[in-house]
Design a protein around this motif. Structure first.
Motif, PDB file in Angstrom:
ATOM      1  N   LEU A  58      56.009   5.423 -25.873  1.00 45.47           N
ATOM      2  CA  LEU A  58      56.915   6.090 -25.257  1.00 45.47           C
ATOM      3  C   LEU A  58      57.968   5.392 -24.431  1.00 45.47           C
ATOM      4  O   LEU A  58      59.261   5.582 -24.540  1.00 45.47           O
ATOM      5  N   ILE A  59      57.315   4.312 -23.341  1.00 46.19           N
ATOM      6  CA  ILE A  59      58.558   3.947 -22.714  1.00 46.19           C
ATOM      7  C   ILE A  59      58.363   2.344 -23.365  1.00 46.19           C
ATOM      8  O   ILE A  59      57.488   1.780 -23.600  1.00 46.19           O
ATOM      9  N   ASP A  60      59.927   2.012 -23.528  1.00 47.34           N
ATOM     10  CA  ASP A  60      60.159   0.845 -24.409  1.00 47.34           C
ATOM     11  C   ASP A  60      60.499  -0.380 -23.574  1.00 47.34           C
ATOM     12  O   ASP A  60      60.109  -1.525 -23.973  1.00 47.34           O
ATOM     13  N   VAL A  61      60.777  -0.194 -22.214  1.00 51.69           N
ATOM     14  CA  VAL A  61      61.032  -1.431 -21.546  1.00 51.69           C
ATOM     15  C   VAL A  61      60.642  -1.216 -19.898  1.00 51.69           C
ATOM     16  O   VAL A  61      60.828  -0.073 -19.403  1.00 51.69           O
ATOM     17  N   TYR A  62      59.994  -2.247 -19.385  1.00 50.52           N
ATOM     18  CA  TYR A  62      59.658  -1.925 -18.045  1.00 50.52           C
ATOM     19  C   TYR A  62      60.627  -2.979 -17.383  1.00 50.52           C
ATOM     20  O   TYR A  62      60.655  -4.261 -17.552  1.00 50.52           O
ATOM     21  N   ARG A  63      61.259  -2.347 -16.381  1.00 50.78           N
ATOM     22  CA  ARG A  63      62.148  -3.436 -15.189  1.00 50.78           C
ATOM     23  C   ARG A  63      61.711  -3.223 -14.032  1.00 50.78           C
ATOM     24  O   ARG A  63      61.658  -2.020 -13.360  1.00 50.78           O
ATOM     25  N   LEU A  64      60.678  -4.333 -13.527  1.00 56.29           N
ATOM     26  CA  LEU A  64      60.080  -4.042 -12.319  1.00 56.29           C
ATOM     27  C   LEU A  64      60.406  -5.256 -11.311  1.00 56.29           C
ATOM     28  O   LEU A  64      60.724  -6.395 -11.562  1.00 56.29           O
ATOM     29  N   LEU A  65      60.869  -4.610 -10.157  1.00 59.65           N
ATOM     30  CA  LEU A  65      61.466  -5.327  -8.982  1.00 59.65           C
ATOM     31  C   LEU A  65      60.171  -5.679  -7.952  1.00 59.65           C
ATOM     32  O   LEU A  65      60.061  -4.764  -7.539  1.00 59.65           O
ATOM     33  N   VAL A  66      59.692  -6.848  -8.003  1.00 60.97           N
ATOM     34  CA  VAL A  66      58.692  -7.086  -6.990  1.00 60.97           C
ATOM     35  C   VAL A  66      58.880  -7.704  -5.847  1.00 60.97           C
ATOM     36  O   VAL A  66      59.432  -8.888  -5.870  1.00 60.97           O
ATOM     37  N   TYR A  67      58.884  -7.256  -4.594  1.00 61.20           N
ATOM     38  CA  TYR A  67      59.036  -7.271  -3.316  1.00 61.20           C
ATOM     39  C   TYR A  67      58.054  -8.322  -2.723  1.00 61.20           C
ATOM     40  O   TYR A  67      56.743  -7.947  -2.853  1.00 61.20           O
ATOM     41  N   PRO A  68      58.147  -9.151  -1.960  1.00 61.72           N
ATOM     42  CA  PRO A  68      57.222 -10.070  -1.258  1.00 61.72           C
ATOM     43  C   PRO A  68      56.490  -9.523  -0.095  1.00 61.72           C
ATOM     44  O   PRO A  68      56.690 -10.069   1.130  1.00 61.72           O
ATOM     45  N   VAL A  69      55.927  -8.386  -0.212  1.00 59.45           N
ATOM     46  CA  VAL A  69      55.359  -7.686   0.886  1.00 59.45           C
ATOM     47  C   VAL A  69      54.178  -6.957   0.395  1.00 59.45           C
ATOM     48  O   VAL A  69      54.139  -6.697  -0.766  1.00 59.45           O
ATOM     49  N   VAL A  70      53.172  -7.054   1.076  1.00 60.53           N
ATOM     50  CA  VAL A  70      51.809  -6.238   0.641  1.00 60.53           C
ATOM     51  C   VAL A  70      51.635  -5.457   1.743  1.00 60.53           C
ATOM     52  O   VAL A  70      51.521  -5.631   2.927  1.00 60.53           O
ATOM     53  N   LEU A  71      51.297  -4.052   1.207  1.00 62.24           N
ATOM     54  CA  LEU A  71      50.996  -2.895   2.115  1.00 62.24           C
ATOM     55  C   LEU A  71      49.626  -2.501   2.349  1.00 62.24           C
ATOM     56  O   LEU A  71      49.345  -2.073   3.392  1.00 62.24           O
ATOM     57  N   GLY A  72      48.681  -2.542   0.964  1.00 63.46           N
ATOM     58  CA  GLY A  72      47.293  -2.302   1.388  1.00 63.46           C
ATOM     59  C   GLY A  72      47.235  -0.691   1.101  1.00 63.46           C
ATOM     60  O   GLY A  72      45.852  -0.199   0.792  1.00 63.46           O
ATOM     61  N   ARG A  73      48.096  -0.209   1.096  1.00 57.98           N
ATOM     62  CA  ARG A  73      48.181   1.366   0.600  1.00 57.98           C
ATOM     63  C   ARG A  73      49.133   2.256   0.221  1.00 57.98           C
ATOM     64  O   ARG A  73      50.321   1.682   0.535  1.00 57.98           O
ATOM     65  N   GLY A  74      49.220   3.110  -0.395  1.00 56.53           N
ATOM     66  CA  GLY A  74      50.374   3.800  -1.140  1.00 56.53           C
ATOM     67  C   GLY A  74      50.109   4.041  -2.533  1.00 56.53           C
ATOM     68  O   GLY A  74      49.265   3.473  -3.153  1.00 56.53           O
ATOM     69  N   ARG A  75      51.114   4.822  -3.089  1.00 56.26           N
ATOM     70  CA  ARG A  75      51.040   5.086  -4.353  1.00 56.26           C
ATOM     71  C   ARG A  75      51.404   3.964  -5.281  1.00 56.26           C
ATOM     72  O   ARG A  75      52.244   3.574  -4.881  1.00 56.26           O
TER      73      ARG A  75
END
Length: 204
Positions: A147-164
């Motif tokens: 179904l999904i053909d392409v993933y564009r992921l922007l990864v930020y230099p921060v760790v939160l430890g919780r969240g969806r």
């Protein structure tokens, strides 16, 4: 067939919730919203503008749709021809069982089974159908191969430890091939992947 692409912002530990502001998505008591803002720079904007320029339609979950609807209709195409111009003028499809009468122009609420509705959308000729954010929708579609053909992921230099998270516990094992990569001046890693079926396992 149209390509279905997913673009999303992630922390290093995979959280995608509330990147744009403290009040953006406080579900589950999430109070760490706005983590993207210190890293928003010209490099990030350039990638986002390039991708929006390829859009032929948008596929959004209800929460992301409502976040977008609260802001983008107030921005004219003259002010922002790429993002606002396309969001306001192109078809928007919303996966929701609760949204009844959308006010944003060119919006269609998908009826029936979402996966089958998305398959039908992809059968139409045209440019990319783009998912932005929309975690619940993305997770439901990732469970179905092809179904999904392409993933564009922007990864930020921060760790939160919780969240969806985009890839939660129980996600379908999937191999991805990196087809493009960049790093913005602020340190955001921008990766584009295409899925390649199930992972191959071995030992070393």
């Amino acid at each position: 067939m149209a390509q279905l692409t997913l673009t999303t912002f992630l922390t290093l530990d995979g959280v995608m919730q509330g990147p744009g502001g403290p009040e953006e998505d406080p579900r589950d008591g999430f109070d760490l919203g706005g983590w993207l803002v210190p890293y928003a720079d010209e490099g990030m904007a350039r990638h986002v503008a390039t991708w929006f320029g390829r859009a032929g339609a948008f596929l959004l979950g209800r929460v992301t749709y409502e976040i977008f609807q609260a802001y983008w209709p107030q921005v004219s195409a003259e002010e922002d021809p790429v993002v606002a111009g396309r969001l306001n003028s192109l078809p928007k499809y919303v996966a929701s069982t609760t949204l009844q009468q959308p006010q944003w122009e060119h919006t269609t609420v998908l009826e029936g089974d979402t996966v089958e509705a998305v398959r039908r959308l992809k059968e139409q000729p045209g440019d990319e159908i783009q998912i932005h954010g929309s975690g619940a929708l993305a997770r439901s579609l990732m469970a179905h191969d092809g179904l999904i053909d392409v993933y564009r992921l922007l990864v930020y230099p921060v760790v939160l430890g919780r969240g969806r998270r985009l890839f939660p516990e129980g996600a379908v094992p999937t191999a991805l091939r990196l087809v493009e990569s960049d790093t913005t001046p602020a340190g955001v890693a921008v990766h584009t992947y295409v899925p390649e079926g199930r992972p191959v396992f071995g030992s070393v």
